[in-house]
Design a protein around this motif. Sequence first.
Motif, PDB file in Angstrom:
ATOM      1  N   ASN A   1       0.805  -1.223   0.000  1.00 27.59           N
ATOM      2  CA  ASN A   1       0.000   0.000   0.000  1.00 27.59           C
ATOM      3  C   ASN A   1       0.837   1.272   0.000  1.00 27.59           C
ATOM      4  O   ASN A   1       0.320   2.357  -0.273  1.00 27.59           O
ATOM      5  CB  ASN A   1      -0.951   0.004   1.200  1.00 27.59           C
ATOM      6  N   GLN A   2       2.131   1.153   0.316  1.00 25.40           N
ATOM      7  CA  GLN A   2       3.016   2.320   0.211  1.00 25.40           C
ATOM      8  C   GLN A   2       3.274   2.679  -1.250  1.00 25.40           C
ATOM      9  O   GLN A   2       3.493   3.843  -1.588  1.00 25.40           O
ATOM     10  CB  GLN A   2       4.362   2.028   0.869  1.00 25.40           C
ATOM     11  N   ARG A   3       3.267   1.637  -2.089  1.00 24.24           N
ATOM     12  CA  ARG A   3       3.591   1.842  -3.505  1.00 24.24           C
ATOM     13  C   ARG A   3       2.330   1.931  -4.363  1.00 24.24           C
ATOM     14  O   ARG A   3       2.282   2.693  -5.325  1.00 24.24           O
ATOM     15  CB  ARG A   3       4.479   0.690  -3.999  1.00 24.24           C
ATOM     16  N   VAL A   4       1.311   1.133  -4.023  1.00 25.65           N
ATOM     17  CA  VAL A   4       0.048   1.157  -4.771  1.00 25.65           C
ATOM     18  C   VAL A   4      -0.942   1.959  -3.936  1.00 25.65           C
ATOM     19  O   VAL A   4      -1.709   1.413  -3.137  1.00 25.65           O
ATOM     20  CB  VAL A   4      -0.460  -0.269  -5.051  1.00 25.65           C
ATOM     21  N   THR A   5      -0.914   3.265  -4.113  1.00 26.43           N
ATOM     22  CA  THR A   5      -1.690   4.148  -3.246  1.00 26.43           C
ATOM     23  C   THR A   5      -3.091   4.445  -3.768  1.00 26.43           C
ATOM     24  O   THR A   5      -3.929   4.955  -3.025  1.00 26.43           O
ATOM     25  CB  THR A   5      -0.941   5.490  -3.069  1.00 26.43           C
ATOM     26  N   ASP A   6      -3.376   4.117  -5.010  1.00 26.43           N
ATOM     27  CA  ASP A   6      -4.674   4.404  -5.618  1.00 26.43           C
ATOM     28  C   ASP A   6      -5.668   3.305  -5.244  1.00 26.43           C
ATOM     29  O   ASP A   6      -5.512   2.145  -5.630  1.00 26.43           O
ATOM     30  CB  ASP A   6      -4.519   4.489  -7.142  1.00 26.43           C
TER      31      ASP A   6
ATOM     32  N   PHE B   1      -0.096  -1.276   5.426  1.00 26.20           N
ATOM     33  CA  PHE B   1      -1.375  -0.561   5.500  1.00 26.20           C
ATOM     34  C   PHE B   1      -1.451   0.157   6.831  1.00 26.20           C
ATOM     35  O   PHE B   1      -1.182  -0.436   7.884  1.00 26.20           O
ATOM     36  CB  PHE B   1      -2.530  -1.567   5.375  1.00 26.20           C
ATOM     37  N   ASN B   2      -1.837   1.433   6.791  1.00 23.14           N
ATOM     38  CA  ASN B   2      -1.915   2.220   8.023  1.00 23.14           C
ATOM     39  C   ASN B   2      -3.043   3.226   7.900  1.00 23.14           C
ATOM     40  O   ASN B   2      -2.964   4.164   7.099  1.00 23.14           O
ATOM     41  CB  ASN B   2      -0.586   2.942   8.277  1.00 23.14           C
ATOM     42  N   ASP B   3      -4.098   3.022   8.656  1.00 26.70           N
ATOM     43  CA  ASP B   3      -5.221   3.955   8.666  1.00 26.70           C
ATOM     44  C   ASP B   3      -5.598   4.238  10.117  1.00 26.70           C
ATOM     45  O   ASP B   3      -5.947   3.319  10.867  1.00 26.70           O
ATOM     46  CB  ASP B   3      -6.416   3.365   7.922  1.00 26.70           C
ATOM     47  N   PRO B   4      -5.529   5.487  10.551  1.00 24.63           N
ATOM     48  CA  PRO B   4      -5.802   5.814  11.961  1.00 24.63           C
ATOM     49  C   PRO B   4      -7.172   5.353  12.439  1.00 24.63           C
ATOM     50  O   PRO B   4      -7.316   4.903  13.589  1.00 24.63           O
ATOM     51  CB  PRO B   4      -5.678   7.333  11.992  1.00 24.63           C
TER      52      PRO B   4
END
Length: 580
Positions: A345-350, A505-508
Amino acid sequence: MRPRVAAAAGGAIALVVALGACSENTGEGTTVDTNRTQTGVIATDPKDSQGPAPEVEGAQKGGTFTIIRETPISHLDPQRTYSFAGLMASPLFARYLTTWKDDGKGGLVLVGDLAETPGTNVNNDCKVWEFKIKDGVKFEDGRPITSKEIAYGIARSFDPDLTSGPTYIQEWLADTPQFDTKWDFKKNKGSLPPGLTTPDDKTLRFEFAKPRCDLPFAASLPTTAPLPPDKDTGVNLDTRPFSSGPYKIAENQVGVKLTLDRNPNWDPNTDPVRHQYPDQFVWTFGPTPDAANNRVIADNGADQSAVAFNFVPASLVAKVAGDASLKSRTILSPTPSANQLVINNQRVTDLKIRQALNYAIDREGLIKALGGQTVAAPLTTLMPPSTIGYKQYDAYPAGATGNMEKAKELLGGQTPELVLGVSDGATEQQMGTQLKANLERAGFKITLRNIPDDAKLDEIKKKDNPWDLYIGNWAADWPSGASILPVLYDGRSIKPEGNSNQAYFNDPAINAEFDRILAMPPAEQGPEWGKLDERIMKEHAPVVPLFVDVAYVVHGSKAGGVFISSVFGYPSFVNAFVKQ
């Protein structure tokens, strides 16, 4: 891998999930039952933890039961045991504080093993736990097992020379992942790690800095196997563990054969799960999966009472599935081992690209390429069906073979160029070829990059790895959503290397949900994990769920009582017997 379960006073905590449970393959064709309901129960009635274990229908005493495996078991020392083979062998000669009753039909009950119950949450805050040790439990030499020997077993797991085993309890007692630097086993021999005490011979007490509602589950792992200090041979305990179970090591020809004889000092009245039907268990090592399965299929001599521990290989699937005479000698079961196409998810952000990957996936084609339904069962969720809290859903319904048009619609004319890292092992090479062709039909351009098989796990655990996609696999230590979702998707755990969160993956908001659910009463957590599983996929699509591994096992005509462990997904031998 941090589930949270606490015993309540009276009754039991029960959570129901759907599971593909194991079953004898007696019908036509090779089908896997994926609709059975499993109950996961944490017993609170002490009667559930008492022995003897219920008799197995048709079981007889006597004979030698043989287990054929290609490679030796990596560790027999219980404090170092963490491989599937080790976890299946260990219950024959080692007992723990708690254990699972597994009926082989979808029913799981966590009970006391050496302990009278699965533990007491003293202040109802999960920080202080006590276990009362049963009367009548003994080592192979007849001496009684007390809280002192169990505590010593846990203490020696802090020894940096005795690595490879689970580290939950050590980390929780030390309140740090660097537990062996917090308390030095060698310097403090004769004492116990901070937080672990034995108020008397019948009481084992844990005191933690933080709530550890997961302790009853963690105590079911071999970390809590007892050992008298005078029987501790250090790294050499791998050669001959000291038995507390129904069998003891009679002979160990390292790497060739392991022979277990009955332990005369094991008392079935103290044991809620194990039996002592065969005179002897023999593990033999060396034959390839093809050779081992062919021996069992041939059903001659000692192999009539044998099981091939390695699953039926792809080269023999058609032969076994097509032989009607083998139907009663095969077992099919989905396992708790889930496989994903992990998206970095750092590289595929869309988000639309990640969603398009989910719509594009051809699970049917991938499973066929791997060998069919005896090898894998399709999965559309983050948690496998064997998980307490599991919820069936499909966030990106694309049918069995994918919805290429929906994927292309999401891509909006783009042709994303993605690098798929695959190990150079045969299985991942096969998967990589299939996935490349599949995804390119939907408009992606996929470049395959090989990673040495023995280095792949370390490499994808590096935060700044160079791949957009890679194949991931996760098997939890016990069937809880808490042992899967926070471990794999809590962004606060991301570090430079050694990441379990390989999607990065990181979502607050999702991180806050992890904290909220983990703080709930344990009996209420299960459904919340199912809801969060669906939310993560619908809102973020951090991975593409692919399939769960399926266990396909052949046994001899005289081998009885074998079932697939609902916790670990490999053959269990606690009920095994030889048909006379």
